[in-house]
Scaffold this motif. Structure first.
Motif, PDB file in Angstrom:
ATOM      1  N   MET A   1      -8.908  -5.926  -4.863  1.00 40.22           N
ATOM      2  CA  MET A   1      -8.848  -4.673  -4.839  1.00 40.22           C
ATOM      3  C   MET A   1      -8.388  -4.071  -3.637  1.00 40.22           C
ATOM      4  N   PRO A   2      -7.605  -4.109  -3.028  1.00 32.72           N
ATOM      5  CA  PRO A   2      -7.495  -3.407  -1.793  1.00 32.72           C
ATOM      6  C   PRO A   2      -8.360  -2.726  -0.980  1.00 32.72           C
ATOM      7  N   GLN A   3      -8.436  -2.811   0.084  1.00 35.07           N
ATOM      8  CA  GLN A   3      -9.488  -1.886   0.668  1.00 35.07           C
ATOM      9  C   GLN A   3      -9.459  -1.294   2.185  1.00 35.07           C
ATOM     10  N   GLY A   4      -8.851   0.044   2.191  1.00 37.36           N
ATOM     11  CA  GLY A   4      -8.523   0.368   3.933  1.00 37.36           C
ATOM     12  C   GLY A   4      -9.425   1.718   3.552  1.00 37.36           C
ATOM     13  N   THR A   5      -8.849   3.111   4.455  1.00 39.92           N
ATOM     14  CA  THR A   5      -9.715   3.842   5.185  1.00 39.92           C
ATOM     15  C   THR A   5      -8.667   5.470   4.925  1.00 39.92           C
ATOM     16  N   VAL A   6      -9.508   6.361   3.608  1.00 43.39           N
ATOM     17  CA  VAL A   6      -9.259   7.295   3.600  1.00 43.39           C
ATOM     18  C   VAL A   6      -9.663   8.354   5.188  1.00 43.39           C
ATOM     19  N   ARG A   7      -8.551   9.360   5.492  1.00 47.80           N
ATOM     20  CA  ARG A   7      -8.753  10.298   6.500  1.00 47.80           C
ATOM     21  C   ARG A   7      -8.568  11.729   6.305  1.00 47.80           C
ATOM     22  N   TYR A   8      -9.857  12.533   5.746  1.00 45.35           N
ATOM     23  CA  TYR A   8      -9.243  13.945   5.718  1.00 45.35           C
ATOM     24  C   TYR A   8      -9.237  15.176   6.428  1.00 45.35           C
ATOM     25  N   TRP A   9      -7.643  16.208   6.532  1.00 42.78           N
ATOM     26  CA  TRP A   9      -7.953  16.912   8.035  1.00 42.78           C
ATOM     27  C   TRP A   9      -8.355  18.420   7.378  1.00 42.78           C
ATOM     28  N   ALA A  10      -8.660  18.847   8.492  1.00 38.00           N
ATOM     29  CA  ALA A  10      -8.238  20.167   8.055  1.00 38.00           C
ATOM     30  C   ALA A  10      -9.555  20.784   6.777  1.00 38.00           C
ATOM     31  N   ALA A  11      -8.530  21.968   5.923  1.00 39.89           N
ATOM     32  CA  ALA A  11      -9.485  21.930   5.030  1.00 39.89           C
ATOM     33  C   ALA A  11     -10.159  20.435   4.310  1.00 39.89           C
ATOM     34  N   ALA A  12      -9.458  19.943   4.302  1.00 35.60           N
ATOM     35  CA  ALA A  12     -10.203  18.550   3.171  1.00 35.60           C
ATOM     36  C   ALA A  12     -11.179  18.000   3.679  1.00 35.60           C
ATOM     37  N   LYS A  13     -10.968  17.872   5.282  1.00 34.25           N
ATOM     38  CA  LYS A  13     -12.394  17.370   6.054  1.00 34.25           C
ATOM     39  C   LYS A  13     -13.343  18.209   5.465  1.00 34.25           C
ATOM     40  N   ALA A  14     -13.510  19.936   5.611  1.00 30.59           N
ATOM     41  CA  ALA A  14     -14.730  20.723   5.549  1.00 30.59           C
ATOM     42  C   ALA A  14     -15.599  20.436   3.643  1.00 30.59           C
ATOM     43  N   ALA A  15     -14.444  20.420   3.083  1.00 27.93           N
ATOM     44  CA  ALA A  15     -14.843  20.204   1.920  1.00 27.93           C
ATOM     45  C   ALA A  15     -15.350  18.693   1.255  1.00 27.93           C
ATOM     46  N   ALA A  16     -14.322  17.782   1.552  1.00 25.44           N
ATOM     47  CA  ALA A  16     -15.454  16.372   1.511  1.00 25.44           C
ATOM     48  C   ALA A  16     -17.026  16.477   2.475  1.00 25.44           C
ATOM     49  N   PHE A  52       0.629  13.726   2.114  1.00 28.21           N
ATOM     50  CA  PHE A  52      -0.017  12.488   1.491  1.00 28.21           C
ATOM     51  C   PHE A  52       0.136  11.919   2.340  1.00 28.21           C
ATOM     52  N   LEU A  53       0.043  10.731   3.334  1.00 28.26           N
ATOM     53  CA  LEU A  53       0.226  10.132   3.908  1.00 28.26           C
ATOM     54  C   LEU A  53      -0.128   8.489   4.154  1.00 28.26           C
ATOM     55  N   ILE A  54       0.498   7.341   3.509  1.00 26.20           N
ATOM     56  CA  ILE A  54       0.082   6.261   3.180  1.00 26.20           C
ATOM     57  C   ILE A  54       0.629   5.482   4.568  1.00 26.20           C
ATOM     58  N   ASP A  55       0.265   5.375   4.906  1.00 30.86           N
ATOM     59  CA  ASP A  55       0.111   4.544   6.310  1.00 30.86           C
ATOM     60  C   ASP A  55       1.761   5.293   7.308  1.00 30.86           C
ATOM     61  N   GLY A  56       1.129   6.579   6.885  1.00 33.58           N
ATOM     62  CA  GLY A  56       2.467   7.201   8.146  1.00 33.58           C
ATOM     63  C   GLY A  56       3.800   7.623   7.630  1.00 33.58           C
ATOM     64  N   ASP A  57       3.875   7.365   6.035  1.00 32.23           N
ATOM     65  CA  ASP A  57       5.336   7.914   5.256  1.00 32.23           C
ATOM     66  C   ASP A  57       4.748   8.498   4.449  1.00 32.23           C
ATOM     67  N   GLY A  73      -5.161  -0.058   4.716  1.00 34.76           N
ATOM     68  CA  GLY A  73      -4.266   0.572   5.170  1.00 34.76           C
ATOM     69  C   GLY A  73      -5.181   1.987   5.235  1.00 34.76           C
ATOM     70  N   THR A  74      -4.268   3.116   5.808  1.00 37.92           N
ATOM     71  CA  THR A  74      -4.563   4.669   5.503  1.00 37.92           C
ATOM     72  C   THR A  74      -4.092   5.624   4.693  1.00 37.92           C
ATOM     73  N   VAL A  75      -5.292   6.040   4.196  1.00 31.57           N
ATOM     74  CA  VAL A  75      -3.996   7.904   3.257  1.00 31.57           C
ATOM     75  C   VAL A  75      -4.579   8.521   4.414  1.00 31.57           C
ATOM     76  N   GLU A  76      -3.329   9.448   4.709  1.00 26.94           N
ATOM     77  CA  GLU A  76      -4.167  10.534   5.027  1.00 26.94           C
ATOM     78  C   GLU A  76      -3.929  11.987   4.122  1.00 26.94           C
ATOM     79  N   VAL A  77      -5.247  13.005   4.259  1.00 23.29           N
ATOM     80  CA  VAL A  77      -5.301  13.845   2.974  1.00 23.29           C
ATOM     81  C   VAL A  77      -4.781  15.155   4.247  1.00 23.29           C
ATOM     82  N   LEU A  78      -3.874  15.940   3.500  1.00 24.22           N
ATOM     83  CA  LEU A  78      -3.204  16.654   4.646  1.00 24.22           C
ATOM     84  C   LEU A  78      -3.048  17.946   3.876  1.00 24.22           C
ATOM     85  N   PRO A  79      -4.052  19.260   3.916  1.00 21.31           N
ATOM     86  CA  PRO A  79      -3.598  20.396   3.741  1.00 21.31           C
ATOM     87  C   PRO A  79      -3.042  20.903   3.780  1.00 21.31           C
ATOM     88  N   PRO A  80      -2.415  22.537   3.179  1.00 20.73           N
ATOM     89  CA  PRO A  80      -1.172  22.904   4.247  1.00 20.73           C
ATOM     90  C   PRO A  80      -2.161  23.808   5.394  1.00 20.73           C
TER      91      PRO A  80
END
Length: 84
Positions: A1-16, A52-57, A73-80
Motif C-alpha cells: 500500500m503506498p505511503q505518503g503525506t497529506v498536507r492541510y492548508w488554511a481552514a482544513a489545517k485548523a479543522a484537522a 485537492f492536488l496530487i503531487d502538484g496536479d 506522494g503528497t496530497v494537498e488539501v486546499l479549502p476555498p
C-alpha cells in the motif's frame, strides 16, 4: 500500500488540528476516508468544500476513487480561499 503525506492548508489545517500527516492508501478516496475517521466533526464539513492536488496536479472533477496515490506522494488539501 503506498505511503505518503497529506498536507492541510488554511481552514482544513485548523479543522484537522495538524498541518500534515502520513497516508497509507492506494487512492485519494481511501486517504480521505481515513482522514475523516481521524478528524470527525468540523473537518468533515470543511473537506466537502476542498479541492485537492496530487503531487502538484489538480484532481478536478475526477472521482476520488479513481485517483491513484504513489509511494512517497503528497496530497494537498486546499479549502476555498477568500480575497483577491
Amino acid at each position: 500500500m503506498p505511503q505518503g503525506t497529506v498536507r492541510y492548508w488554511a481552514a482544513a489545517k485548523a479543522a484537522a488540528g495538524v498541518a500534515e500527516e502520513p497516508y497509507e492508501a492506494a487512492t485519494l478516496a481511501e486517504a480521505l476516508d481515513a482522514a475523516r475517521e481521524r478528524h470527525p466533526g468540523e473537518f468533515v464539513r470543511v473537506l466537502r468544500r476542498c479541492s485537492f492536488l496530487i503531487d502538484g496536479d489538480p484532481v478536478g472533477t475526477r472521482g476520488h476513487e479513481t485517483v491513484r496515490l504513489a509511494e512517497g506522494g503528497t496530497v494537498e488539501v486546499l479549502p476555498p480561499f477568500a480575497g483577491g
